[in-house]
Scaffold this motif. Structure first.
Motif, PDB file in Angstrom:
ATOM      1  N   GLY A   1       0.825  -1.210   0.000  1.00 23.25           N
ATOM      2  CA  GLY A   1       0.000   0.000   0.000  1.00 23.25           C
ATOM      3  C   GLY A   1       0.857   1.258   0.000  1.00 23.25           C
ATOM      4  N   GLY A   2       1.931   1.226   0.806  1.00 24.79           N
ATOM      5  CA  GLY A   2       2.813   2.406   0.834  1.00 24.79           C
ATOM      6  C   GLY A   2       3.505   2.629  -0.493  1.00 24.79           C
ATOM      7  N   LEU A   3       3.984   1.533  -1.124  1.00 20.23           N
ATOM      8  CA  LEU A   3       4.640   1.663  -2.433  1.00 20.23           C
ATOM      9  C   LEU A   3       3.674   2.185  -3.486  1.00 20.23           C
ATOM     10  N   TYR A   4       2.420   1.722  -3.439  1.00 19.51           N
ATOM     11  CA  TYR A   4       1.437   2.183  -4.420  1.00 19.51           C
ATOM     12  C   TYR A   4       1.169   3.689  -4.265  1.00 19.51           C
ATOM     13  N   ASN A   5       1.059   4.101  -2.983  1.00 20.30           N
ATOM     14  CA  ASN A   5       0.862   5.537  -2.736  1.00 20.30           C
ATOM     15  C   ASN A   5       2.054   6.354  -3.248  1.00 20.30           C
TER      16      ASN A   5
END
Length: 223
Positions: free
Chosen positions: A23-27
């Motif tokens: 999720g952090g990488l996608y953000n």
């Protein structure tokens, strides 16, 4: 605690951690994409501003050249006016001096004739500016062989030669129609001027050379 239960906890924790990292990488990926799009828009805007700036610089340069040409034209016109005005003033002064000098010693008949001539000279002086100069004679590239041809009979001029007048250092030929008795018919001819189809080319000491349409040059002896 059983080993299978511990492994399940570890796997679950790893899954949660991987899910959080994903999720952090996608953000972060979305944020980077937005920054790239914003940067592309800024580059496009900068390119448009550069093109507009170049167009403005070109227009400014053209205006500078146009202003320079206009200034040169104005300077040339002023120079021509400064050259012509003193000449006209000098001619007017000479004409006035002639009038003042002749008024004391001329008879009434002479004064009438001179008055008519001076008025004609004044008009010719005013027309000098607009009168084109005579074109120079074009030399022949090959001289034809001379053949014995009879000389054409001289033409009878359509005027009578009265005298040669001197005005301001220039010589003028005074002519009038044949059998004329009116002073208003007297005309002063300078080089390049004409009476009918006869154009005065050269005023020599004892003769005047005229160019006549469709005829050779004609020589008229002076009185």
């Amino acid at each position: 605690m059983k080993a299978s239960t511990f492994q399940t906890l570890i796997v679950g924790s790893l899954c949660l951690a991987v899910s959080g990292l994903s999720g952090g990488l996608y953000n972060q990926y979305q944020r980077v994409t937005e920054l790239e799009n914003a940067n592309a828009q800024r580059l496009q805007t900068l390119d448009t501003l550069q093109r507009d700036s170049s167009a403005l610089m070109d227009a400014q340069e053209k205006l500078q050249y146009a202003l320079k040409d206009l200034k040169q034209m104005a300077d040339t016109g002023e120079q021509q006016a400064n050259t012509l005005d003193p000449m006209l003033d000098q001619w007017a002064q000479e004409i006035q001096e002639l009038r003042d000098g002749l008024a004391d010693r001329a008879t009434e008949t002479d004064m009438i004739a001179l008055h008519a001539r001076l008025e004609h000279v004044e008009q010719q002086l005013l027309d000098l500016k607009s009168q084109p100069p005579l074109p120079p004679p074009t030399p022949s590239s090959a001289k034809p062989k001379k053949t014995a041809q009879p000389k054409p009979a001289p033409l009878l001029p359509p005027f009578s030669v009265l005298s040669v007048e001197s005005r301001g250092g220039e010589r003028f030929l005074a002519v009038a129609p044949p059998d004329s008795r009116s002073l208003n018919d007297i005309q002063l001819l300078h080089n390049g001027e004409q009476f009918g189809t006869w154009q005065l080319k050269v005023l020599e000491p004892n003769a005047a050379i005229f160019a006549v349409t469709a005829h050779p040059d004609q020589t008229v002896q002076l009185p």
